[in-house]
Design an enzyme around this catalytic site. Structure first.
Site, mmCIF file in Angstrom:
data_model
loop_
_atom_site.group_PDB
_atom_site.id
_atom_site.type_symbol
_atom_site.label_atom_id
_atom_site.label_comp_id
_atom_site.label_asym_id
_atom_site.label_seq_id
_atom_site.Cartn_x
_atom_site.Cartn_y
_atom_site.Cartn_z
ATOM 1 N N ASP A 9 0.854 -1.204 0.000
ATOM 2 C CA ASP A 9 0.000 0.000 0.000
ATOM 3 C C ASP A 9 0.887 1.250 0.000
ATOM 4 O OD1 ASP A 9 -0.872 0.439 3.555
ATOM 5 O OD2 ASP A 9 0.950 -0.360 2.609
ATOM 6 N N ASP A 14 6.706 1.405 1.645
ATOM 7 C CA ASP A 14 6.403 0.410 0.604
ATOM 8 C C ASP A 14 7.203 0.733 -0.663
ATOM 9 O OD1 ASP A 14 3.802 1.153 2.200
ATOM 10 O OD2 ASP A 14 3.477 -0.916 1.582
ATOM 11 N N ASN A 38 -2.633 2.649 3.604
ATOM 12 C CA ASN A 38 -2.111 3.996 3.904
ATOM 13 C C ASN A 38 -2.995 5.084 3.304
ATOM 14 O OD1 ASN A 38 0.185 3.361 5.437
ATOM 15 N ND2 ASN A 38 1.313 2.786 3.578
ATOM 16 N N THR A 124 3.056 -6.010 2.727
ATOM 17 C CA THR A 124 3.496 -4.853 3.515
ATOM 18 C C THR A 124 2.350 -3.855 3.721
ATOM 19 O OG1 THR A 124 4.273 -3.627 1.578
ATOM 20 C CG2 THR A 124 5.874 -5.071 2.685
ATOM 21 N N ASN A 158 1.601 0.686 17.108
ATOM 22 C CA ASN A 158 1.615 2.102 16.680
ATOM 23 C C ASN A 158 0.190 2.642 16.529
ATOM 24 O OD1 ASN A 158 0.962 0.828 14.263
ATOM 25 N ND2 ASN A 158 2.798 1.515 13.148
ATOM 26 N N PHE A 165 -0.624 -0.944 12.609
ATOM 27 C CA PHE A 165 -1.637 -0.459 11.664
ATOM 28 C C PHE A 165 -2.110 -1.534 10.670
ATOM 29 C CE2 PHE A 165 -3.896 2.679 9.205
ATOM 30 C CZ PHE A 165 -3.793 2.242 7.902
ATOM 31 N N ASN A 166 -1.187 -2.247 9.995
ATOM 32 C CA ASN A 166 -1.600 -3.186 8.942
ATOM 33 C C ASN A 166 -2.520 -4.274 9.490
ATOM 34 O OD1 ASN A 166 -0.019 -1.769 7.150
ATOM 35 N ND2 ASN A 166 1.671 -3.250 7.138
ATOM 36 N N HIS A 239 9.792 0.724 7.616
ATOM 37 C CA HIS A 239 9.315 -0.620 7.964
ATOM 38 C C HIS A 239 9.424 -1.630 6.822
ATOM 39 C CE1 HIS A 239 7.294 1.325 11.461
ATOM 40 N NE2 HIS A 239 6.939 2.255 10.585
ATOM 41 N N ASP A 240 8.768 -1.348 5.699
ATOM 42 C CA ASP A 240 8.496 -2.381 4.703
ATOM 43 C C ASP A 240 9.707 -3.018 4.043
ATOM 44 O OD1 ASP A 240 5.569 -0.477 3.759
ATOM 45 O OD2 ASP A 240 5.772 -2.088 5.225
HETATM 46 N N1 LIG Z 1 1.768 5.541 11.467
HETATM 47 C C1 LIG Z 1 1.898 4.669 10.440
HETATM 48 C C2 LIG Z 1 0.770 4.034 9.884
HETATM 49 C C3 LIG Z 1 0.917 3.112 8.855
HETATM 50 C C4 LIG Z 1 2.170 2.803 8.371
HETATM 51 C C5 LIG Z 1 2.267 1.732 7.319
HETATM 52 N N2 LIG Z 1 1.848 0.500 7.966
HETATM 53 C C6 LIG Z 1 3.037 -0.242 8.342
HETATM 54 C C7 LIG Z 1 3.598 0.197 9.682
HETATM 55 O O1 LIG Z 1 2.606 0.214 10.667
HETATM 56 C C8 LIG Z 1 3.950 -0.003 7.160
HETATM 57 O O2 LIG Z 1 3.623 -0.953 6.176
HETATM 58 C C9 LIG Z 1 3.639 1.423 6.710
HETATM 59 O O3 LIG Z 1 3.553 1.456 5.276
HETATM 60 C C10 LIG Z 1 3.304 3.434 8.900
HETATM 61 C C11 LIG Z 1 3.166 4.369 9.932
HETATM 62 CA CA LIG Z 2 2.920 -0.457 3.939
#
Ligand SMILES: Nc1ccc([C@@H]2N[C@H](CO)[C@@H](O)[C@H]2O)cc1
Ligand SMILES: [Ca+2]
Length: 311
Positions: A9, A14, A38, A124, A158, A165-166, A239-240
Site C-alpha cells: 500500500d 512500501d 495507507n 506490507t 503504533n 496499523f496493517n 518498515h516495509d
Molecule cells: N503511522 C503509520 C501508519 C501506517 C504505516 C504503514 N503501515 C506499516 C507500519 O505500521 C507499514 O507498512 C507502513 O507502510 C506506517 C506508519
Molecule cells: Ca505499507
C-alpha cells in the site's frame, strides 16, 4: 533468486521496499498487488505505478486489489503518508495501464502455475488480498514457499499501544493469513523500529547523485517530518523494506520460531499479534516465526546498493 509477489500500500516505506526488490539480484519481483491501507486503493495503485515509472521498470505488472478490509471500516494513514499516500515527491504519470487481472486472481494464478515452493508472498499492507487468495484457492497454502509480512509486533504497537496499523486495519484478514498453516515470518515493529533512516543514511544516498537518489530523499524528507510531528520519532523507521532485506540476506534479520495468533474480538486489543515467547515454544515444527533483531548497517548497505544499481 527469491521469486516474489509484493502486496503493498505505497506508502513511503512500501516504495522503498519496491526499490530494494528491483535493485537486488537476489529477488525477482514478479508483480505488485495493491490494497487499500495507507491511502485509498485508487491512490495506492497510482502510487505503485508511479514508483515503477521512476525505477524505469514498467515491465513489472500492477494488479489492483481490495479497496477495503473484509469486515472493518476503511482507515487511512494520511497523517504519515499525506493526501496522495506518497507526499513529498513528484509522481510521474503511469505510461502502462493497470493489469486487467485483479490482485487476488494474479496471486492464485501465479502460485498455481509455478512449481510448489517456488513463490514467496510478501505483504506490507493490510492482509486483505492474501486472505482472499487463501480462501479462493486453499491449495496455494501448501504451494507457497513462505509468506513474509511487515505487520504486528510482539511488544510494540503504533495504531494502538498493542496493535500495528496493517493488522489493526484488517484483523480478520490477518487472522486468516497467520492461521493458514503456511511458513510465515512476521517482521513486526519490534524489528522495523530498528530500521531508522538517519542523517548518515541520507548522506550516503545523497552521495549517489542520481535522480533516483533524489526521489528517495524526497520520500524520506516527508516521512521524517511526518514521523517527527505525529509519532515523536527523531528519525523515521522504514518498515516495509525489512521484509525484502530478510529475503536478500537472512543474516540481516534475526528470527525466532513462536506460535502466533491475531486478536479479532478484543476491544482494547483489536489487531494485537499475540506471540507465545514462553520457554520451549520455539519448536522445530512451528511454522510461524517473528523477527527480533536487525543488523542495521547491513540493512542500509542493501538499500544504498539497490538505489545505486537502479540509478
Ligand atoms: N503511522 C503509520 C501508519 C501506517 C504505516 C504503514 N503501515 C506499516 C507500519 O505500521 C507499514 O507498512 C507502513 O507502510 C506506517 C506508519
Ligand atoms: Ca505499507
Amino acid at each position: 533468486p527469491r521469486r516474489i509477489i509484493l502486496d503493498c500500500d505505497p506508502g513511503h516505506d512500501d516504495a522503498v521496499a519496491i526499490m530494494l526488490a528491483l535493485g537486488s539480484s537476489a529477488v525477482e519481483l514478479l508483480g505488485v498487488t495493491t490494497v487499500g491501507g495507507n491511502q485509498t486503493v485508487d491512490k495506492i495503485t497510482r502510487n505503485a505505478q508511479s514508483v515503477l515509472e521512476v525505477c524505469r521498470r514498467q515491465d513489472v505488472p500492477v494488479h489492483r486489489g481490495s479497496a477495503r478490509p473484509l469486515l472493518r471500516e476503511v482507515h487511512v494513514a494520511g497523517d504519515i503518508h499525506g493526501e496522495s499516500g506518497l507526499d513529498g515527491v513528484e509522481l510521474p504519470a503511469p505510461t502502462v495501464p493497470v493489469a486487467a487481472q485483479r490482485a487476488v486472481e494474479f496471486i492464485v494464478e501465479t502460485v498455481m502455475a509455478a512449481e510448489p515452493g517456488e513463490i514467496t508472498l510478501v505483504g506490507t499492507g493490510p492482509l486483505t488480498n492474501l486472505a482472499l487468495a487463501a480462501r479462493l484457492e486453499p491449495a496455494i497454502v501448501e504451494r507457497v514457499r513462505e509468506v513474509v509480512i511487515m505487520g504486528g509486533g510482539y511488544h510494540e504497537g503504533n495504531m494502538t499501544p498493542v496493535a500495528e496499523f496493517n493488522i489493526w486495519a484488517d484483523p480478520e484478514a490477518a487472522a486468516i493469513v497467520v492461521d493458514a498453516g503456511w511458513e510465515l515470518t512476521m517482521v513486526g515493529l519490534d524489528l522495523t523500529h530498528q530500521a531508522l533512516a538517519t542523517a548518515e543514511v541520507e548522506q550516503e544516498i545523497s552521495a549517489l547523485g542520481t535522480d533516483l537518489a533524489e526521489f528517495f530523499l524526497g520520500l524520506m524528507g516527508f516521512f521524517r517530518r511526518a514521523y517527527q510531528e505525529n509519532q515523536g520519532f527523531d528519525d523515521p523507521p522504514v518498515h516495509d523494506p525489512c521484509t525484502i532485506a530478510y529475503l536478500i540476506d537472512p543474516d540481516v534479520v534475526r528470527t525466532r520460531r513462536a506460535p502466533l495468533r491475531v486478536e479479532t474480538r478484543g476491544d482494547l486489543t483489536r489487531g494485537m499479534t499475540v506471540a507465545d515467547l514462553r520457554p520451549g515454544t520455539d519448536a522445530e515444527d512451528c511454522r510461524t516465526q517473528i523477527a527480533t533483531e536487525l543488523d542495521a548497517p547491513g540493512f542500509w548497505r542493501l538499500v544504498v546498493d539497490a538505489v545505486r544499481v537502479l540509478g
